[in-house]
Design an enzyme around this catalytic site. Sequence first.
Site, PDB file in Angstrom:
ATOM      1  N   CYS A 385      29.583  41.146  41.404  1.00  0.00           N
ATOM      2  CA  CYS A 385      28.749  42.337  41.239  1.00  0.00           C
ATOM      3  C   CYS A 385      27.324  41.949  40.831  1.00  0.00           C
ATOM      4  CB  CYS A 385      29.414  43.311  40.273  1.00  0.00           C
ATOM      5  SG  CYS A 385      28.830  44.984  40.546  1.00  0.00           S
ATOM      6  N   HIS A 511      34.504  44.055  42.551  1.00  0.00           N
ATOM      7  CA  HIS A 511      35.158  43.387  41.415  1.00  0.00           C
ATOM      8  C   HIS A 511      36.577  42.957  41.789  1.00  0.00           C
ATOM      9  CE1 HIS A 511      32.290  44.504  38.137  1.00  0.00           C
ATOM     10  NE2 HIS A 511      31.953  45.429  39.023  1.00  0.00           N
ATOM     11  N   GLU A 513      38.479  41.025  40.286  1.00  0.00           N
ATOM     12  CA  GLU A 513      39.316  40.827  39.089  1.00  0.00           C
ATOM     13  C   GLU A 513      40.199  42.033  38.776  1.00  0.00           C
ATOM     14  OE1 GLU A 513      36.079  41.289  39.131  1.00  0.00           O
ATOM     15  OE2 GLU A 513      35.287  42.293  37.345  1.00  0.00           O
TER      16      GLU A 513
HETATM   17  N1  GLN Z   1      23.863  46.472  37.142  1.00  0.00           N
HETATM   18  C1  GLN Z   1      24.270  46.278  38.501  1.00  0.00           C
HETATM   19  C2  GLN Z   1      24.305  47.570  39.301  1.00  0.00           C
HETATM   20  O1  GLN Z   1      24.369  48.635  38.739  1.00  0.00           O
HETATM   21  C3  GLN Z   1      25.590  45.527  38.590  1.00  0.00           C
HETATM   22  C4  GLN Z   1      26.738  46.255  37.986  1.00  0.00           C
HETATM   23  C5  GLN Z   1      27.942  45.401  37.738  1.00  0.00           C
HETATM   24  O2  GLN Z   1      27.850  44.165  37.635  1.00  0.00           O
HETATM   25  N2  GLN Z   1      29.102  45.993  37.553  1.00  0.00           N
HETATM   26  O3  GLN Z   1      24.282  47.547  40.493  1.00  0.00           O
END
Ligand code: GLN
Length: 535
Positions: A385, A511, A513
């Site tokens: 992410c 994600h 995970e």
């Molecule tokens: N801050 C980033 C976004 O909003 C990544 C978010 C995250 O890593 N879950 O896109």
Amino acid sequence: MSKKNTKYIFVTGGVTSSLGKGIVAASLGLLLKSRGLNVTIQKLDPYINIDPGTLNPYEHGECYVTEDGAETDLDLGHYERFLDAPTSQNNNVTTGRIYQTVIEKERKGDFLGKTVQVIPHITNEIKRRIKILANQNYDIIITEIGGTVGDIESLPYIESVRQLKWELGENNSMVIHLTLLPYLAASGELKTKPSQHSVRHLMESGVQADVLVCRSEHKIPKDVRAKLALFCNVPSDNVIECTDAETIYQVPLDLQKQKFDEVVLKTLDLPIKKNSDLKDWKNFLKKYKNPKRKVEIALVGKYVSLQDSYKSIAEAFIHAGADLETEVKVRWVYSGDLTDESVSASLEGVDGVLIAPGFGDRGIEGKIVAAKYARENKVPLLGICLGMQVITIEFARNVLGLEKANSMEFDVSTPDPVISLMADQKNVVDKGGTMRLGAWKCALKPGSKLAEIYGSRNISERHRHRYEFNSEYQDAFESQKLIPSGFNPDTRLVETLELKDHPFYIGVQYHPEYKSTVATPHPLFKAFIQAAIKD
Ligand code: GLN
């Protein structure tokens, strides 16, 4: 309505918080599931946030995301990892959500002029939220009540449990009370008084505990067990000890040895016919405890003082590591301290680097430095992410020569917004529940490394972010071999990046995970650990 006679198990906590109600609930769920029962686990949280999505991970640990895009308590991660079954929006309810629903109904006039009160309106809504899961045909619903008995904010939940127990009738519900037996080293004794008090506290609210699960640093002697049984109105077989385990995954087996699941089945008047099948679970534990090799992975993040912030990642390492008979040691690296000068010392000797998800600009430059280090030194890297966004920024600056490239999250006026805000996010003002959330499909390019890793070209993974890879830069990245290899089939948003001529350098906007479980370790984590193993 449910076709089955669904049984309800309530798990309450006494004496202190952090005793591991979530792990006990998940362990019981696993034991019951291994006997062929269809089980789900729900958590009721007595705080006023609508969901934990707006909570700082320091405050409450990781925010776990379900397939249907609910931002939930990290205990739901344990439920999924133990049961290997998805949870949903209905599996986590907070006081905020309960009040929101009741207040919305009040505004619509649904209460027909009545005074709206905690009892019956709030308790009715709590009971509705518990029973709603029965529509999905579960044999057993385990409901974990967050907080500790005696907390003011837990009262409506305990009252709802009392009412439900009464309404459902005998043998259709039960209460498991998790408590602590402190050990007094000076006298060499386990003390039962705090547990007696918390059980009495429950009784004052009209709720009798059926089973006591006692957290303790030492084995519970027979006389202590008898004393607890006598003072708490439970048979002594219903006093279950839960001593500190080497790993949370050992807990179900420790509880099973004491026939915890049989005690529960008996209390619910369910047959104890089928033997439980925990063969695969035991096999996982055996491999986990007897690794053939070890790798060390640097987890570069900004919440390093609290490992709960990256709970699902740490657990995904355990699942993948066990599968590969490899111990995965995590080196927690605080990105706020990483600079060009310090990076080689901080990451020296690691076999892989994971750049963690996150929000806000603190520690970002350190993450960029770590991504550069892994790219140049050919250390396997997985960016999740924000981690994928970081490798994008690093590559743009240092390979494409776009010196001021950035994400619009950190610099709204950057000349090269390689990570930008999607049009449908531009006018969003509310912070809660407004990100791109939950499961989204992703189509992987034929011949890409990720298609090979997944063994499929069509995957679905869970998201939680606002910002996206800016497709205008796609060709520039591709020309320098950081290849966008996975796309949302409908919007064409770039979901994955992989670097050619590097042993393993992958960023994913989703994600992985959240989908790793004991029964199904995640292929991407497995491939990452495999790349980190130097044979
Ligand atoms: N801050 C980033 C976004 O909003 C990544 C978010 C995250 O890593 N879950 O896109």
